[in-house]
Design a protein around this motif. Structure first.
Motif, PDB file in Angstrom:
ATOM      1  N   VAL A 135       0.824  -1.330   0.089  1.00  0.00           N
ATOM      2  CA  VAL A 135      -0.197  -0.035   0.105  1.00  0.00           C
ATOM      3  C   VAL A 135       1.015   1.284  -0.085  1.00  0.00           C
ATOM      4  CG1 VAL A 135      -1.790  -1.136   1.182  1.00  0.00           C
ATOM      5  CG2 VAL A 135      -0.362   0.183   2.643  1.00  0.00           C
ATOM      6  N   VAL A 136       0.278   2.424  -0.172  1.00  0.00           N
ATOM      7  CA  VAL A 136       0.893   3.588  -0.371  1.00  0.00           C
ATOM      8  C   VAL A 136       0.274   4.503   0.668  1.00  0.00           C
ATOM      9  CG1 VAL A 136       1.531   5.423  -1.710  1.00  0.00           C
ATOM     10  CG2 VAL A 136       1.598   3.394  -2.641  1.00  0.00           C
ATOM     11  N   VAL A 137       0.940   5.281   1.429  1.00  0.00           N
ATOM     12  CA  VAL A 137       0.535   6.222   2.445  1.00  0.00           C
ATOM     13  C   VAL A 137       0.862   7.613   2.089  1.00  0.00           C
ATOM     14  CG1 VAL A 137       0.294   6.790   4.753  1.00  0.00           C
ATOM     15  CG2 VAL A 137       0.436   4.395   4.149  1.00  0.00           C
ATOM     16  N   LEU A 138       0.178   8.586   2.123  1.00  0.00           N
ATOM     17  CA  LEU A 138       0.623   9.854   1.839  1.00  0.00           C
ATOM     18  C   LEU A 138       0.257  10.608   3.056  1.00  0.00           C
ATOM     19  CD1 LEU A 138      -0.802  10.416  -1.939  1.00  0.00           C
ATOM     20  CD2 LEU A 138       1.412   9.787  -1.135  1.00  0.00           C
ATOM     21  N   ASP A 139       1.227  11.595   3.576  1.00  0.00           N
ATOM     22  CA  ASP A 139       1.409  12.318   4.718  1.00  0.00           C
ATOM     23  C   ASP A 139       1.285  13.857   4.569  1.00  0.00           C
ATOM     24  OD1 ASP A 139       1.362  13.332   7.170  1.00  0.00           O
ATOM     25  OD2 ASP A 139       3.700  13.066   7.423  1.00  0.00           O
ATOM     26  N   GLN A 140      -0.386  14.069   4.025  1.00  0.00           N
ATOM     27  CA  GLN A 140      -0.366  15.601   3.773  1.00  0.00           C
ATOM     28  C   GLN A 140       0.122  15.930   2.484  1.00  0.00           C
ATOM     29  OE1 GLN A 140      -0.074  18.209   7.024  1.00  0.00           O
ATOM     30  NE2 GLN A 140      -1.650  17.157   8.250  1.00  0.00           N
ATOM     31  N   VAL A 141       0.066  15.112   1.390  1.00  0.00           N
ATOM     32  CA  VAL A 141       0.349  15.516   0.029  1.00  0.00           C
ATOM     33  C   VAL A 141      -0.854  15.950  -0.592  1.00  0.00           C
ATOM     34  CG1 VAL A 141       1.005  14.934  -2.342  1.00  0.00           C
ATOM     35  CG2 VAL A 141       2.057  13.991  -0.100  1.00  0.00           C
ATOM     36  N   THR A 142      -1.005  17.451  -0.872  1.00  0.00           N
ATOM     37  CA  THR A 142      -2.108  17.905  -0.923  1.00  0.00           C
ATOM     38  C   THR A 142      -2.273  18.592  -2.570  1.00  0.00           C
ATOM     39  OG1 THR A 142      -0.769  20.395  -0.680  1.00  0.00           O
ATOM     40  CG2 THR A 142      -2.147  19.429   1.041  1.00  0.00           C
ATOM     41  N   ASP A 143      -1.280  18.558  -3.307  1.00  0.00           N
ATOM     42  CA  ASP A 143      -1.295  18.857  -4.740  1.00  0.00           C
ATOM     43  C   ASP A 143      -1.995  17.618  -5.515  1.00  0.00           C
ATOM     44  OD1 ASP A 143      -1.058  19.117  -7.711  1.00  0.00           O
ATOM     45  OD2 ASP A 143       1.154  20.133  -7.324  1.00  0.00           O
ATOM     46  N   PRO A 144      -3.038  17.970  -6.217  1.00  0.00           N
ATOM     47  CA  PRO A 144      -3.976  16.728  -6.757  1.00  0.00           C
ATOM     48  C   PRO A 144      -3.184  16.161  -8.035  1.00  0.00           C
ATOM     49  CG  PRO A 144      -4.700  19.140  -7.338  1.00  0.00           C
ATOM     50  CD  PRO A 144      -3.919  19.277  -6.399  1.00  0.00           C
ATOM     51  N   HIS A 145      -2.332  16.939  -8.501  1.00  0.00           N
ATOM     52  CA  HIS A 145      -1.509  16.575  -9.749  1.00  0.00           C
ATOM     53  C   HIS A 145      -0.668  15.299  -9.221  1.00  0.00           C
ATOM     54  CE1 HIS A 145      -2.651  20.714 -11.325  1.00  0.00           C
ATOM     55  NE2 HIS A 145      -2.522  19.891 -12.668  1.00  0.00           N
ATOM     56  N   ASN A 146      -0.019  15.717  -8.112  1.00  0.00           N
ATOM     57  CA  ASN A 146       1.061  14.716  -7.657  1.00  0.00           C
ATOM     58  C   ASN A 146       0.095  13.454  -6.955  1.00  0.00           C
ATOM     59  OD1 ASN A 146       3.310  16.040  -7.885  1.00  0.00           O
ATOM     60  ND2 ASN A 146       3.365  17.198  -5.977  1.00  0.00           N
ATOM     61  N   VAL A 147      -0.808  13.651  -6.448  1.00  0.00           N
ATOM     62  CA  VAL A 147      -1.613  12.528  -5.793  1.00  0.00           C
ATOM     63  C   VAL A 147      -2.282  11.799  -7.273  1.00  0.00           C
ATOM     64  CG1 VAL A 147      -3.893  11.915  -4.676  1.00  0.00           C
ATOM     65  CG2 VAL A 147      -2.268  13.604  -3.895  1.00  0.00           C
ATOM     66  N   GLY A 148      -2.492  12.329  -8.281  1.00  0.00           N
ATOM     67  CA  GLY A 148      -3.288  11.305  -9.383  1.00  0.00           C
ATOM     68  C   GLY A 148      -1.713  10.762  -9.971  1.00  0.00           C
ATOM     69  N   ALA A 149      -0.780  11.266  -9.849  1.00  0.00           N
ATOM     70  CA  ALA A 149       0.443  10.636 -10.519  1.00  0.00           C
ATOM     71  C   ALA A 149       0.767   9.538  -9.464  1.00  0.00           C
ATOM     72  CB  ALA A 149       1.650  11.502 -10.817  1.00  0.00           C
ATOM     73  N   VAL A 150       0.744   9.506  -8.274  1.00  0.00           N
ATOM     74  CA  VAL A 150       1.162   8.528  -7.202  1.00  0.00           C
ATOM     75  C   VAL A 150       0.024   7.259  -7.419  1.00  0.00           C
ATOM     76  CG1 VAL A 150       1.135   7.855  -4.909  1.00  0.00           C
ATOM     77  CG2 VAL A 150       2.092   9.890  -5.548  1.00  0.00           C
ATOM     78  N   LEU A 151      -1.318   7.698  -7.728  1.00  0.00           N
ATOM     79  CA  LEU A 151      -2.319   6.849  -7.970  1.00  0.00           C
ATOM     80  C   LEU A 151      -1.952   5.795  -9.064  1.00  0.00           C
ATOM     81  CD1 LEU A 151      -5.412   8.825  -7.390  1.00  0.00           C
ATOM     82  CD2 LEU A 151      -4.955   6.497  -6.170  1.00  0.00           C
ATOM     83  N   ARG A 152      -1.507   6.638 -10.362  1.00  0.00           N
ATOM     84  CA  ARG A 152      -0.820   6.024 -11.463  1.00  0.00           C
ATOM     85  C   ARG A 152       0.158   5.074 -11.306  1.00  0.00           C
ATOM     86  NH1 ARG A 152       0.113   8.864 -17.244  1.00  0.00           N
ATOM     87  NH2 ARG A 152       0.196   7.025 -18.670  1.00  0.00           N
ATOM     88  N   SER A 153       1.131   5.290 -10.641  1.00  0.00           N
ATOM     89  CA  SER A 153       1.997   4.322 -10.227  1.00  0.00           C
ATOM     90  C   SER A 153       1.816   3.453  -9.433  1.00  0.00           C
ATOM     91  CB  SER A 153       3.578   5.223  -9.755  1.00  0.00           C
ATOM     92  OG  SER A 153       3.867   6.061 -10.542  1.00  0.00           O
ATOM     93  N   ALA A 154       0.928   3.612  -8.487  1.00  0.00           N
ATOM     94  CA  ALA A 154       0.455   2.798  -7.449  1.00  0.00           C
ATOM     95  C   ALA A 154      -0.146   1.319  -8.215  1.00  0.00           C
ATOM     96  CB  ALA A 154      -0.505   3.152  -6.269  1.00  0.00           C
ATOM     97  N   VAL A 155      -1.250   1.851  -9.256  1.00  0.00           N
ATOM     98  CA  VAL A 155      -1.978   0.880  -9.814  1.00  0.00           C
ATOM     99  C   VAL A 155      -0.893  -0.021 -10.785  1.00  0.00           C
ATOM    100  CG1 VAL A 155      -3.612   0.408 -11.613  1.00  0.00           C
ATOM    101  CG2 VAL A 155      -4.089   1.988  -9.694  1.00  0.00           C
TER     102      VAL A 155
END
Length: 283
Positions: A135-155
Protein backbone atom coordinates in the motif's frame (compact mmCIF):
# COMPACT_ATOMS: atom_id res chain seq x y z
CA UNK A 1 -2.77 77.87 -31.43
CA UNK A 2 -5.73 77.10 -33.66
CA UNK A 3 -9.15 78.58 -33.40
CA UNK A 4 -10.48 75.18 -32.31
CA UNK A 5 -8.51 75.17 -29.07
CA UNK A 6 -8.77 78.89 -28.47
CA UNK A 7 -12.48 79.51 -28.90
CA UNK A 8 -14.24 76.13 -28.67
CA UNK A 9 -15.31 76.02 -32.28
CA UNK A 10 -17.67 73.44 -33.79
CA UNK A 11 -14.83 70.85 -33.97
CA UNK A 12 -14.27 71.01 -30.22
CA UNK A 13 -17.97 70.96 -29.54
CA UNK A 14 -18.37 67.93 -31.78
CA UNK A 15 -15.78 65.90 -29.84
CA UNK A 16 -17.25 67.00 -26.51
CA UNK A 17 -20.68 65.76 -27.61
CA UNK A 18 -19.21 62.42 -28.66
CA UNK A 19 -17.50 62.00 -25.30
CA UNK A 20 -20.71 62.81 -23.41
CA UNK A 21 -22.70 60.42 -25.59
CA UNK A 22 -20.17 57.65 -24.94
CA UNK A 23 -20.36 58.23 -21.17
CA UNK A 24 -24.15 58.23 -21.21
CA UNK A 25 -24.26 55.01 -23.29
CA UNK A 26 -21.78 53.27 -21.00
CA UNK A 27 -23.76 54.24 -17.91
CA UNK A 28 -27.08 53.12 -19.39
CA UNK A 29 -25.89 49.80 -20.87
CA UNK A 30 -26.35 46.69 -18.69
CA UNK A 31 -23.15 45.12 -17.41
CA UNK A 32 -22.36 41.99 -19.41
CA UNK A 33 -20.80 39.39 -17.17
CA UNK A 34 -19.11 36.45 -18.81
CA UNK A 35 -19.72 33.23 -16.95
CA UNK A 36 -16.26 31.94 -16.07
CA UNK A 37 -15.33 28.35 -16.75
CA UNK A 38 -15.55 26.21 -13.65
CA UNK A 39 -12.00 25.15 -12.82
CA UNK A 40 -11.36 21.57 -13.83
CA UNK A 41 -10.75 20.60 -10.22
CA UNK A 42 -14.24 21.65 -9.13
CA UNK A 43 -17.56 19.92 -9.54
CA UNK A 44 -20.84 21.37 -10.76
CA UNK A 45 -21.89 22.25 -7.22
CA UNK A 46 -24.31 19.36 -6.60
CA UNK A 47 -21.90 16.82 -5.16
CA UNK A 48 -20.82 15.49 -8.55
CA UNK A 49 -17.31 15.48 -10.02
CA UNK A 50 -16.32 16.27 -13.59
CA UNK A 51 -14.01 13.68 -15.14
CA UNK A 52 -12.44 14.25 -18.53
CA UNK A 53 -9.93 12.73 -20.90
CA UNK A 54 -10.19 9.49 -22.88
CA UNK A 55 -8.35 7.20 -20.44
CA UNK A 56 -10.10 8.67 -17.42
CA UNK A 57 -13.59 8.42 -18.91
CA UNK A 58 -13.01 4.96 -20.38
CA UNK A 59 -11.94 3.66 -16.97
CA UNK A 60 -14.96 5.32 -15.34
CA UNK A 61 -17.31 3.73 -17.88
CA UNK A 62 -15.80 0.31 -17.16
CA UNK A 63 -16.00 0.67 -13.37
CA UNK A 64 -19.25 -0.85 -12.05
CA UNK A 65 -18.87 1.16 -8.84
CA UNK A 66 -18.87 4.47 -10.72
CA UNK A 67 -22.28 6.12 -11.14
CA UNK A 68 -22.22 8.44 -14.16
CA UNK A 69 -24.99 10.99 -14.56
CA UNK A 70 -24.24 12.65 -17.91
CA UNK A 71 -21.69 12.94 -20.71
CA UNK A 72 -20.59 15.57 -23.19
CA UNK A 73 -18.50 14.24 -26.07
CA UNK A 74 -17.42 15.04 -29.59
CA UNK A 75 -18.13 12.56 -32.37
CA UNK A 76 -14.43 11.79 -32.63
CA UNK A 77 -14.16 11.08 -28.89
CA UNK A 78 -17.18 8.77 -28.99
CA UNK A 79 -15.58 6.85 -31.83
CA UNK A 80 -12.29 6.54 -29.94
CA UNK A 81 -14.20 5.33 -26.86
CA UNK A 82 -15.93 2.70 -28.98
CA UNK A 83 -19.38 4.17 -28.42
CA UNK A 84 -21.45 3.78 -31.57
CA UNK A 85 -24.81 5.02 -30.32
CA UNK A 86 -24.70 7.46 -27.37
CA UNK A 87 -28.48 7.09 -27.00
CA UNK A 88 -27.89 3.50 -25.84
CA UNK A 89 -25.91 4.64 -22.80
CA UNK A 90 -27.66 4.37 -19.42
CA UNK A 91 -27.26 8.10 -18.81
CA UNK A 92 -27.78 11.31 -20.75
CA UNK A 93 -25.16 11.86 -23.45
CA UNK A 94 -24.87 14.84 -25.77
CA UNK A 95 -22.71 15.27 -28.85
CA UNK A 96 -20.98 18.66 -28.72
CA UNK A 97 -18.14 20.65 -30.21
CA UNK A 98 -14.86 20.87 -28.23
CA UNK A 99 -15.48 24.52 -27.37
CA UNK A 100 -18.55 23.58 -25.35
CA UNK A 101 -16.40 21.41 -23.11
CA UNK A 102 -13.76 24.16 -22.99
CA UNK A 103 -16.35 26.48 -21.48
CA UNK A 104 -16.80 24.05 -18.58
CA UNK A 105 -13.25 22.86 -17.90
CA UNK A 106 -11.31 25.89 -19.05
CA UNK A 107 -9.22 25.97 -22.19
CA UNK A 108 -6.09 24.63 -20.46
CA UNK A 109 -7.65 21.29 -19.49
CA UNK A 110 -6.74 18.49 -21.91
CA UNK A 111 -10.20 16.94 -22.10
CA UNK A 112 -9.69 15.20 -25.49
CA UNK A 113 -13.29 15.86 -26.40
CA UNK A 114 -15.09 14.08 -23.57
CA UNK A 115 -16.37 14.96 -20.11
CA UNK A 116 -18.68 13.14 -17.71
CA UNK A 117 -20.40 14.22 -14.53
CA UNK A 118 -20.37 11.42 -11.98
CA UNK A 119 -20.80 10.68 -8.32
CA UNK A 120 -17.46 10.61 -6.50
CA UNK A 121 -16.15 7.28 -5.31
CA UNK A 122 -16.70 6.87 -1.60
CA UNK A 123 -13.42 6.43 0.34
CA UNK A 124 -13.19 3.29 2.44
CA UNK A 125 -12.15 2.95 6.08
CA UNK A 126 -8.87 1.29 6.98
CA UNK A 127 -10.82 -1.70 8.27
CA UNK A 128 -11.77 -2.45 4.65
CA UNK A 129 -8.15 -3.02 3.65
CA UNK A 130 -7.85 -6.47 2.12
CA UNK A 131 -4.92 -8.86 2.02
CA UNK A 132 -2.79 -6.78 -0.34
CA UNK A 133 0.94 -6.90 0.48
CA UNK A 134 1.61 -3.36 -0.77
CA UNK A 135 0.00 0.00 0.00
CA UNK A 136 0.97 3.65 -0.35
CA UNK A 137 0.43 6.17 2.45
CA UNK A 138 0.52 9.93 1.81
CA UNK A 139 1.27 12.29 4.67
CA UNK A 140 -0.55 15.54 3.75
CA UNK A 141 0.35 15.58 0.06
CA UNK A 142 -2.09 18.22 -1.15
CA UNK A 143 -1.33 18.75 -4.85
CA UNK A 144 -3.94 16.84 -6.90
CA UNK A 145 -1.50 16.47 -9.81
CA UNK A 146 0.96 14.69 -7.53
CA UNK A 147 -1.68 12.52 -5.89
CA UNK A 148 -3.03 11.53 -9.31
CA UNK A 149 0.46 10.63 -10.52
CA UNK A 150 1.08 8.57 -7.36
CA UNK A 151 -2.19 6.73 -7.99
CA UNK A 152 -1.08 5.89 -11.52
CA UNK A 153 2.22 4.43 -10.28
CA UNK A 154 0.50 2.60 -7.42
CA UNK A 155 -1.84 0.82 -9.81
CA UNK A 156 0.98 0.10 -12.28
CA UNK A 157 3.01 -1.67 -9.58
CA UNK A 158 0.07 -3.53 -8.05
CA UNK A 159 -0.48 -1.61 -4.81
CA UNK A 160 -3.83 -2.47 -3.27
CA UNK A 161 -4.72 0.86 -1.68
CA UNK A 162 -3.82 4.52 -1.33
CA UNK A 163 -4.19 5.80 2.23
CA UNK A 164 -4.60 9.53 2.88
CA UNK A 165 -5.80 11.71 5.72
CA UNK A 166 -9.32 13.12 5.59
CA UNK A 167 -7.85 16.60 6.07
CA UNK A 168 -4.98 18.20 4.14
CA UNK A 169 -5.51 15.87 1.18
CA UNK A 170 -7.18 16.68 -2.15
CA UNK A 171 -10.67 15.45 -2.81
CA UNK A 172 -11.53 13.60 -5.99
CA UNK A 173 -11.54 15.99 -8.93
CA UNK A 174 -11.06 16.20 -12.66
CA UNK A 175 -7.46 17.34 -12.20
CA UNK A 176 -6.61 14.43 -9.92
CA UNK A 177 -8.40 11.89 -12.12
CA UNK A 178 -6.73 13.17 -15.31
CA UNK A 179 -3.29 12.92 -13.69
CA UNK A 180 -4.17 9.38 -12.59
CA UNK A 181 -5.07 8.48 -16.20
CA UNK A 182 -7.74 5.98 -15.21
CA UNK A 183 -5.97 4.59 -12.14
CA UNK A 184 -8.55 6.18 -9.83
CA UNK A 185 -11.00 3.46 -10.86
CA UNK A 186 -8.60 0.56 -10.10
CA UNK A 187 -7.47 1.06 -6.51
CA UNK A 188 -9.08 1.37 -3.10
CA UNK A 189 -8.99 4.87 -1.65
CA UNK A 190 -8.80 4.82 2.14
CA UNK A 191 -9.19 7.89 4.35
CA UNK A 192 -8.10 8.05 7.98
CA UNK A 193 -8.47 10.79 10.56
CA UNK A 194 -5.25 10.16 12.45
CA UNK A 195 -2.27 9.00 10.40
CA UNK A 196 -0.15 7.88 13.34
CA UNK A 197 -2.97 5.69 14.63
CA UNK A 198 -3.47 4.29 11.12
CA UNK A 199 0.22 3.40 10.91
CA UNK A 200 -0.08 1.51 14.20
CA UNK A 201 -3.04 -0.40 12.74
CA UNK A 202 -0.89 -1.29 9.74
CA UNK A 203 1.82 -2.55 12.10
CA UNK A 204 -0.74 -4.76 13.80
CA UNK A 205 -1.75 -6.11 10.38
CA UNK A 206 1.83 -7.17 9.67
CA UNK A 207 3.01 -4.22 7.57
CA UNK A 208 6.44 -2.72 7.64
CA UNK A 209 5.76 1.02 7.37
CA UNK A 210 8.68 2.45 5.45
CA UNK A 211 8.97 6.22 5.39
CA UNK A 212 10.93 7.89 2.60
CA UNK A 213 13.21 10.59 3.96
CA UNK A 214 16.17 12.25 2.28
CA UNK A 215 18.09 11.91 5.58
CA UNK A 216 17.09 8.30 6.18
CA UNK A 217 19.84 6.22 7.79
CA UNK A 218 19.89 3.52 5.09
CA UNK A 219 19.25 3.11 1.39
CA UNK A 220 15.76 2.03 0.42
CA UNK A 221 16.81 -1.23 -1.23
CA UNK A 222 18.55 -2.36 1.99
CA UNK A 223 15.63 -1.42 4.27
CA UNK A 224 12.80 -3.79 3.34
CA UNK A 225 11.71 -6.50 5.73
CA UNK A 226 8.70 -8.79 6.08
CA UNK A 227 6.02 -9.71 3.58
CA UNK A 228 3.81 -6.61 3.66
CA UNK A 229 5.05 -3.09 2.90
CA UNK A 230 3.43 0.30 3.36
CA UNK A 231 5.39 3.08 1.64
CA UNK A 232 4.92 6.40 3.44
CA UNK A 233 5.64 9.64 1.57
CA UNK A 234 5.38 13.25 2.69
CA UNK A 235 4.65 16.48 0.90
CA UNK A 236 7.29 18.19 -1.18
CA UNK A 237 9.36 20.62 0.80
CA UNK A 238 8.39 19.68 4.36
CA UNK A 239 8.46 15.90 3.85
CA UNK A 240 7.16 13.60 6.56
CA UNK A 241 5.79 15.21 9.70
CA UNK A 242 7.71 14.60 12.91
CA UNK A 243 5.00 12.37 14.41
CA UNK A 244 4.98 10.28 11.22
CA UNK A 245 8.77 9.98 11.33
CA UNK A 246 8.55 8.74 14.91
CA UNK A 247 5.80 6.21 14.13
CA UNK A 248 6.98 4.43 10.98
CA UNK A 249 8.90 1.19 11.31
CA UNK A 250 11.80 2.35 9.15
CA UNK A 251 13.15 5.55 7.62
CA UNK A 252 15.03 5.12 4.36
CA UNK A 253 16.41 7.28 1.58
CA UNK A 254 16.64 6.93 -2.17
CA UNK A 255 20.25 6.69 -3.27
CA UNK A 256 20.79 9.55 -5.73
CA UNK A 257 24.44 10.06 -6.65
CA UNK A 258 23.70 12.76 -9.20
CA UNK A 259 23.82 16.53 -8.87
CA UNK A 260 20.11 16.69 -7.99
CA UNK A 261 19.43 15.07 -4.62
CA UNK A 262 15.65 15.12 -4.49
CA UNK A 263 12.68 14.00 -6.59
CA UNK A 264 9.10 15.09 -7.03
CA UNK A 265 6.95 13.04 -4.62
CA UNK A 266 5.24 11.20 -7.47
CA UNK A 267 8.58 10.26 -9.03
CA UNK A 268 9.91 9.13 -5.65
CA UNK A 269 6.78 7.02 -5.21
CA UNK A 270 7.34 5.31 -8.57
CA UNK A 271 10.95 4.43 -7.70
CA UNK A 272 9.97 3.16 -4.25
CA UNK A 273 7.09 1.11 -5.63
CA UNK A 274 9.40 -0.55 -8.14
CA UNK A 275 11.87 -1.45 -5.40
CA UNK A 276 9.11 -2.69 -3.09
CA UNK A 277 7.58 -4.85 -5.81
CA UNK A 278 10.96 -6.46 -6.53
CA UNK A 279 11.42 -7.19 -2.83
CA UNK A 280 7.97 -8.75 -2.49
CA UNK A 281 8.38 -10.78 -5.68
CA UNK A 282 11.53 -12.34 -4.25
CA UNK A 283 9.80 -13.48 -1.04
Amino acid sequence: MTDDKKTGTPKDTHYAKLRRAHRDLKAAAPVQRTRPAIPAGEGPGDGLVRLYGLHTVRAALDNPRRKIRSMLATRNALERLGIGDPAALPFQAKIVEPKEIDRITGSEAVHQGVLVEAEPLRPKPLAALGDTPLVVVLDQVTDPHNVGAVLRSAVAFGAGALITTSRHSPHESGVLAKAASGALEHIDLIEVKNLAAALEELHAAGFQTLGLDSDGPAELEQSFSGERVALVLGAEGKGLRQKTRETVTTLARLDMPGAIRSLNVSNAAAVALYAARRWLAAR
